[in-house]
Design a protein around this motif. Structure first.
Motif, mmCIF file in Angstrom:
data_model
loop_
_atom_site.group_PDB
_atom_site.id
_atom_site.type_symbol
_atom_site.label_atom_id
_atom_site.label_comp_id
_atom_site.label_asym_id
_atom_site.label_seq_id
_atom_site.Cartn_x
_atom_site.Cartn_y
_atom_site.Cartn_z
ATOM 1 N N UNK A 130 0.861 -1.182 0.000
ATOM 2 C CA UNK A 130 0.000 0.000 0.000
ATOM 3 C C UNK A 130 0.892 1.225 0.000
ATOM 4 N N UNK A 131 0.379 2.314 -0.569
ATOM 5 C CA UNK A 131 1.105 3.573 -0.393
ATOM 6 C C UNK A 131 0.478 4.323 0.766
ATOM 7 N N UNK A 132 1.325 4.883 1.594
ATOM 8 C CA UNK A 132 0.881 5.574 2.805
ATOM 9 C C UNK A 132 1.502 6.965 2.801
ATOM 10 N N UNK A 133 0.729 7.920 2.316
ATOM 11 C CA UNK A 133 1.248 9.262 2.058
ATOM 12 C C UNK A 133 0.624 10.274 3.019
ATOM 13 N N UNK A 134 1.488 10.972 3.744
ATOM 14 C CA UNK A 134 1.047 12.128 4.531
ATOM 15 C C UNK A 134 1.177 13.358 3.639
ATOM 16 N N UNK A 135 0.058 14.042 3.415
ATOM 17 C CA UNK A 135 0.065 15.162 2.486
ATOM 18 C C UNK A 135 -0.429 14.716 1.127
ATOM 19 N N UNK A 136 -0.216 15.533 0.097
ATOM 20 C CA UNK A 136 -0.747 15.210 -1.227
ATOM 21 C C UNK A 136 0.025 14.092 -1.920
ATOM 22 N N UNK A 137 -0.702 13.279 -2.677
ATOM 23 C CA UNK A 137 -0.080 12.266 -3.513
ATOM 24 C C UNK A 137 0.637 12.925 -4.695
ATOM 25 N N UNK A 138 1.794 12.420 -5.055
ATOM 26 C CA UNK A 138 2.431 12.810 -6.309
ATOM 27 C C UNK A 138 1.681 12.185 -7.485
ATOM 28 N N UNK A 139 1.801 12.823 -8.641
ATOM 29 C CA UNK A 139 1.200 12.299 -9.870
ATOM 30 C C UNK A 139 2.292 11.605 -10.674
ATOM 31 N N UNK A 140 2.147 10.292 -10.872
ATOM 32 C CA UNK A 140 3.148 9.519 -11.591
ATOM 33 C C UNK A 140 2.752 9.426 -13.066
ATOM 34 N N UNK A 141 3.605 9.908 -13.936
ATOM 35 C CA UNK A 141 3.349 9.862 -15.376
ATOM 36 C C UNK A 141 4.077 8.644 -15.947
ATOM 37 N N UNK A 142 3.496 7.488 -15.725
ATOM 38 C CA UNK A 142 4.141 6.218 -16.049
ATOM 39 C C UNK A 142 3.738 5.725 -17.442
ATOM 40 N N UNK A 143 4.023 6.577 -18.432
ATOM 41 C CA UNK A 143 3.772 6.240 -19.840
ATOM 42 C C UNK A 143 4.771 7.036 -20.669
ATOM 43 N N UNK A 144 4.972 6.583 -21.908
ATOM 44 C CA UNK A 144 6.066 7.143 -22.703
ATOM 45 C C UNK A 144 5.609 7.430 -24.126
ATOM 46 N N UNK A 145 6.092 8.541 -24.680
ATOM 47 C CA UNK A 145 5.832 8.865 -26.071
ATOM 48 C C UNK A 145 4.475 9.473 -26.346
ATOM 49 N N UNK A 146 3.850 10.047 -25.334
ATOM 50 C CA UNK A 146 2.531 10.656 -25.503
ATOM 51 C C UNK A 146 2.654 12.179 -25.576
ATOM 52 N N UNK A 147 1.570 12.868 -25.940
ATOM 53 C CA UNK A 147 1.640 14.328 -26.057
ATOM 54 C C UNK A 147 2.052 15.016 -24.751
ATOM 55 N N UNK A 148 2.807 16.104 -24.896
ATOM 56 C CA UNK A 148 3.366 16.814 -23.749
ATOM 57 C C UNK A 148 2.324 17.225 -22.710
ATOM 58 N N UNK A 149 1.119 17.692 -23.108
ATOM 59 C CA UNK A 149 0.143 18.110 -22.082
ATOM 60 C C UNK A 149 -0.201 17.022 -21.073
ATOM 61 N N UNK A 150 -0.063 15.755 -21.460
ATOM 62 C CA UNK A 150 -0.382 14.675 -20.531
ATOM 63 C C UNK A 150 0.595 14.634 -19.365
ATOM 64 N N UNK A 151 1.829 15.069 -19.611
ATOM 65 C CA UNK A 151 2.851 15.041 -18.567
ATOM 66 C C UNK A 151 2.766 16.259 -17.655
ATOM 67 N N UNK A 152 1.888 17.169 -17.988
ATOM 68 C CA UNK A 152 1.711 18.379 -17.178
ATOM 69 C C UNK A 152 0.518 18.275 -16.244
ATOM 70 N N UNK A 153 -0.246 17.207 -16.367
ATOM 71 C CA UNK A 153 -1.424 17.025 -15.519
ATOM 72 C C UNK A 153 -1.000 16.655 -14.106
ATOM 73 N N UNK A 154 -1.613 17.288 -13.140
ATOM 74 C CA UNK A 154 -1.381 16.972 -11.737
ATOM 75 C C UNK A 154 -2.719 16.597 -11.096
#
Length: 262
Positions: free
Chosen positions: A54-78
């Motif tokens: 399990x992930x156990x995060x105090x505070x906000x979760x980070x956004x993991x962009x675990x994909x490759x070769x997609x349009x740049x705006x997708x990597x800017x989403x939080x």
């Protein structure tokens, strides 16, 4: 509270306004769950480990962009939903009680796209605490069903349990959107829906033996196992309902289900 399985499909769902699955997720609160849960447990295909974690995060979760070769705006989403360390501890407690042994606790890992892509439309305010639970592709379907079964009491504690995977998932056999789904994808998708709606849970657990073209529809099991966790968490004799069905990339099914406790 009901449990759910969502086919999250391609990560382009995050930016492609034409995709029917996107509009399905945007209607979540108005059509499927009008009352906000206290917390969300996401079981994502994109966290596959040898051991349960399990992930156990105090505070906000980070956004993991675990994909490759997609349009740049997708990597800017939080999607910075708060973590849910209390839920993480509760999940560990329930799994240990059910005999699953040690459950790893990751205090750094945020939300992968199997979690944040659907959640950004379901709960765009990102104000509900989220915890992720891993899958184990070296285990079988019954094991994952029993993981869900061990967590079923969370439903009565105001926790929304969501499995996030894909009803079909063969990245080597994707095609253009305008190409009709191939027979192997249609047949497996139809079998899965009919099996769930008719309560054939043993068949669903043993999909690799019972499902038509199962090895083509799921060369690896990680996108199927979140469904079994959600199904198990709904309890024995849970009733299934197909709440969305569409296709993209020719063979990628977005069939999604609600599981209601008997």
């Amino acid at each position: 509270m009901d449990t759910f399985f969502i086919s999250h499909g391609s990560p382009t769902l995050s930016i492609d306004e034409r995709m029917p699955a996107r509009h399905f997720l945007m209607s979540w609160k108005s059509k499927f769950l009008s009352t906000d849960p206290k917390a969300i447990l996401m079981v994502s295909a994109h966290w596959d480990k040898p051991e349960l974690a399990v992930n156990s995060i105090n505070g906000p979760n980070n956004t993991i962009h675990d994909f490759y070769g997609f349009p740049k705006p997708m990597y800017e989403i939080k999607y910075s939903a708060p973590g849910a360390p209390e839920l993480a501890n509760r999940v560990k407690e329930l799994l240990k009680k059910a005999g699953f042994g040690k459950v790893e606790e990751d205090k750094k890992r945020g939300l992968d796209h199997g979690a944040w892509v659907p959640l950004m439309f379901m709960y765009p305010e990102a104000n509900i605490p989220v915890c992720q639970l891993s899958v184990q592709s070296d285990k079988d379907g019954t094991y994952h069903y029993n993981v869900g079964k061990a967590l079923s009491s969370l439903r009565e504690e105001g926790v929304l349990i969501v499995g996030s995977g894909s009803a079909t998932h063969n990245l080597r056999l994707l095609g253009p959107d305008h190409v009709p789904p191939p027979s192997w994808a249609v047949n497996f998708d139809k079998w899965l829906t009919e099996s769930l709606l008719n309560g054939r849970h043993e068949d669903v657990k043993h999909y690799e033996e019972k499902g038509p073209a199962a090895k083509t529809a799921h060369p690896e099991p990680e996108h199927y196992y979140p469904l079994l966790v959600a199904l198990g968490a709904a309890g024995e004799d849970a009733k299934a309902e197909l709440i969305h069905h569409s296709w993209s990339n020719s063979s990628l099914s977005y069939s999604s289900y609600k599981f209601q406790a008997a």
